[in-house]
Design a protein around this motif. Sequence first.
Motif, PDB file in Angstrom:
ATOM      1  N   ILE A   1       0.829  -1.209   0.000  1.00 28.03           N
ATOM      2  CA  ILE A   1       0.000   0.000   0.000  1.00 28.03           C
ATOM      3  C   ILE A   1       0.865   1.261   0.000  1.00 28.03           C
ATOM      4  N   PRO A   2       1.844   1.395   0.912  1.00 24.68           N
ATOM      5  CA  PRO A   2       2.720   2.572   0.847  1.00 24.68           C
ATOM      6  C   PRO A   2       3.500   2.644  -0.468  1.00 24.68           C
ATOM      7  N   LEU A   3       3.892   1.469  -0.986  1.00 24.28           N
ATOM      8  CA  LEU A   3       4.627   1.435  -2.247  1.00 24.28           C
ATOM      9  C   LEU A   3       3.754   1.929  -3.398  1.00 24.28           C
ATOM     10  N   GLY A   4       2.485   1.530  -3.397  1.00 23.11           N
ATOM     11  CA  GLY A   4       1.553   1.988  -4.423  1.00 23.11           C
ATOM     12  C   GLY A   4       1.318   3.487  -4.340  1.00 23.11           C
ATOM     13  N   VAL A   5       1.194   3.997  -3.102  1.00 21.89           N
ATOM     14  CA  VAL A   5       1.036   5.446  -2.908  1.00 21.89           C
ATOM     15  C   VAL A   5       2.277   6.175  -3.435  1.00 21.89           C
ATOM     16  N   PHE A   6       3.453   5.625  -3.118  1.00 24.93           N
ATOM     17  CA  PHE A   6       4.706   6.234  -3.589  1.00 24.93           C
ATOM     18  C   PHE A   6       4.752   6.288  -5.108  1.00 24.93           C
ATOM     19  N   LEU A   7       4.408   5.178  -5.753  1.00 24.10           N
ATOM     20  CA  LEU A   7       4.431   5.133  -7.217  1.00 24.10           C
ATOM     21  C   LEU A   7       3.471   6.152  -7.825  1.00 24.10           C
ATOM     22  N   PHE A   8       2.333   6.365  -7.161  1.00 24.83           N
ATOM     23  CA  PHE A   8       1.346   7.312  -7.681  1.00 24.83           C
ATOM     24  C   PHE A   8       1.799   8.758  -7.499  1.00 24.83           C
ATOM     25  N   VAL A   9       2.209   9.108  -6.283  1.00 26.04           N
ATOM     26  CA  VAL A   9       2.528  10.518  -6.011  1.00 26.04           C
ATOM     27  C   VAL A   9       3.836  10.959  -6.648  1.00 26.04           C
ATOM     28  N   THR A  10       4.749  10.021  -6.941  1.00 25.83           N
ATOM     29  CA  THR A  10       6.027  10.402  -7.558  1.00 25.83           C
ATOM     30  C   THR A  10       6.007  10.283  -9.076  1.00 25.83           C
ATOM     31  N   SER A  11       4.872   9.910  -9.649  1.00 25.02           N
ATOM     32  CA  SER A  11       4.764   9.849 -11.109  1.00 25.02           C
ATOM     33  C   SER A  11       4.872  11.261 -11.687  1.00 25.02           C
ATOM     34  N   PRO A  12       5.187  11.403 -12.968  1.00 22.29           N
ATOM     35  CA  PRO A  12       5.355  12.737 -13.561  1.00 22.29           C
ATOM     36  C   PRO A  12       4.185  13.682 -13.321  1.00 22.29           C
ATOM     37  N   LYS A  13       2.962  13.147 -13.221  1.00 24.98           N
ATOM     38  CA  LYS A  13       1.789  13.991 -12.993  1.00 24.98           C
ATOM     39  C   LYS A  13       1.298  13.911 -11.550  1.00 24.98           C
ATOM     40  N   GLY A  14       2.110  13.330 -10.671  1.00 22.97           N
ATOM     41  CA  GLY A  14       1.725  13.197  -9.272  1.00 22.97           C
ATOM     42  C   GLY A  14       1.941  14.480  -8.494  1.00 22.97           C
TER      43      GLY A  14
ATOM     44  N   MET B   1       3.972  14.838  -5.998  1.00 23.04           N
ATOM     45  CA  MET B   1       5.390  14.964  -5.646  1.00 23.04           C
ATOM     46  C   MET B   1       6.234  14.275  -6.723  1.00 23.04           C
ATOM     47  N   PRO B   2       6.250  14.818  -7.933  1.00 27.92           N
ATOM     48  CA  PRO B   2       6.910  14.136  -9.041  1.00 27.92           C
ATOM     49  C   PRO B   2       8.411  13.918  -8.818  1.00 27.92           C
ATOM     50  N   LYS B   3       8.809  12.663  -8.923  1.00 30.46           N
ATOM     51  CA  LYS B   3      10.222  12.287  -8.859  1.00 30.46           C
ATOM     52  C   LYS B   3      10.431  11.202  -9.921  1.00 30.46           C
ATOM     53  N   PRO B   4      10.520  11.624 -11.183  1.00 28.62           N
ATOM     54  CA  PRO B   4      10.535  10.661 -12.297  1.00 28.62           C
ATOM     55  C   PRO B   4      11.595   9.574 -12.188  1.00 28.62           C
ATOM     56  N   PHE B   5      12.821   9.944 -11.764  1.00 29.50           N
ATOM     57  CA  PHE B   5      13.897   8.949 -11.716  1.00 29.50           C
ATOM     58  C   PHE B   5      13.597   7.866 -10.672  1.00 29.50           C
ATOM     59  N   MET B   6      13.256   8.289  -9.451  1.00 32.22           N
ATOM     60  CA  MET B   6      12.947   7.322  -8.396  1.00 32.22           C
ATOM     61  C   MET B   6      11.731   6.490  -8.766  1.00 32.22           C
ATOM     62  N   ASN B   7      10.747   7.132  -9.367  1.00 28.88           N
ATOM     63  CA  ASN B   7       9.544   6.422  -9.793  1.00 28.88           C
ATOM     64  C   ASN B   7       9.884   5.343 -10.812  1.00 28.88           C
ATOM     65  N   ARG B   8      10.772   5.694 -11.730  1.00 28.36           N
ATOM     66  CA  ARG B   8      11.150   4.738 -12.775  1.00 28.36           C
ATOM     67  C   ARG B   8      11.921   3.562 -12.196  1.00 28.36           C
ATOM     68  N   VAL B   9      12.826   3.836 -11.268  1.00 25.94           N
ATOM     69  CA  VAL B   9      13.637   2.771 -10.663  1.00 25.94           C
ATOM     70  C   VAL B   9      12.756   1.802  -9.871  1.00 25.94           C
ATOM     71  N   ILE B  10      11.922   2.359  -8.971  1.00 19.80           N
ATOM     72  CA  ILE B  10      11.047   1.515  -8.159  1.00 19.80           C
ATOM     73  C   ILE B  10      10.039   0.781  -9.037  1.00 19.80           C
TER      74      ILE B  10
ATOM     75  N   THR C   1      10.427  -0.178 -12.105  1.00 17.95           N
ATOM     76  CA  THR C   1      11.120  -1.254 -12.824  1.00 17.95           C
ATOM     77  C   THR C   1      11.295  -2.479 -11.934  1.00 17.95           C
ATOM     78  N   ILE C   2      11.665  -2.246 -10.667  1.00 19.07           N
ATOM     79  CA  ILE C   2      11.833  -3.358  -9.722  1.00 19.07           C
ATOM     80  C   ILE C   2      10.491  -4.069  -9.501  1.00 19.07           C
ATOM     81  N   VAL C   3       9.436  -3.274  -9.308  1.00 19.79           N
ATOM     82  CA  VAL C   3       8.094  -3.837  -9.115  1.00 19.79           C
ATOM     83  C   VAL C   3       7.688  -4.681 -10.317  1.00 19.79           C
ATOM     84  N   ASN C   4       7.914  -4.152 -11.513  1.00 16.92           N
ATOM     85  CA  ASN C   4       7.545  -4.872 -12.731  1.00 16.92           C
ATOM     86  C   ASN C   4       8.366  -6.150 -12.902  1.00 16.92           C
ATOM     87  N   ALA C   5       9.641  -6.083 -12.519  1.00 14.34           N
ATOM     88  CA  ALA C   5      10.512  -7.264 -12.654  1.00 14.34           C
ATOM     89  C   ALA C   5      10.024  -8.406 -11.766  1.00 14.34           C
TER      90      ALA C   5
END
Length: 217
Positions: A32-45, A47-56, A58-62
């Motif tokens: 749940i916290p991970l899902g919130v993080f992915l949402f709020v750090t997305s480019p349109k979130g 708290m946008p943090k594109p690099f961290m969002n992309r890294v996390i 990618t790990i989730v998808n893997a």
Amino acid sequence: MSSNIINLLWESFLETLLMVGISGGLGAVIGIPLGVFLFVTSPKGIMPKPFMNRVIGTIVNAIRSTPFIILLVAIIPFTRLIVGSSIGTVAAIVPLTIAAAPLIARLVETSLREVDKGLVEAAQSMGATNVQIITKVLLPEAMPGILAGLTIAFVALVGSSAMAGAVGGGGLGDMGIRYGYQRFMPEVMAAVVIILIVFVQSLQSFGDWAVRRASHR
């Protein structure tokens, strides 16, 4: 069917219940916290943090793209490090949790995306902090979807727990393989299937009830 087999079925069901309950609970605590993080750090979130969002992301998808039976075997050294063994019900909880958390994270992220953006913008215009927006707007509004996602995750864990039983994880899957398949006892296999169907139906019904309760609020 002998009383010994019935007792074994009951014990196996309790093992499955333990695996699904603990791994689902831990998966929710992480996911749940991970899902919130992915949402709020997305480019349109908020708290946008594109690099961290992309890294996390990618790990989730893997982890999500790895078949559970392969994940189960691949992390045996990690499982041994955590619980001291790679066989048994407790050991199976480790890969089940690792499989559940990314699934729940993506389901939570999807639910948060369905929240009306106007509500977020209204909260921002009134000076709400990001934490307040998350706890007072996003999570309450997305709660029915999150509960529906958790139901899906718990049902998926039932199937994964049965798969874990095939490699010594215990539970109904182990019972079905050892007695129903290896010892040619079709009545045991049928009993395992029926118990799993009833268990999944019960989980789904409870999840649907929880979603309705959350929606009425």
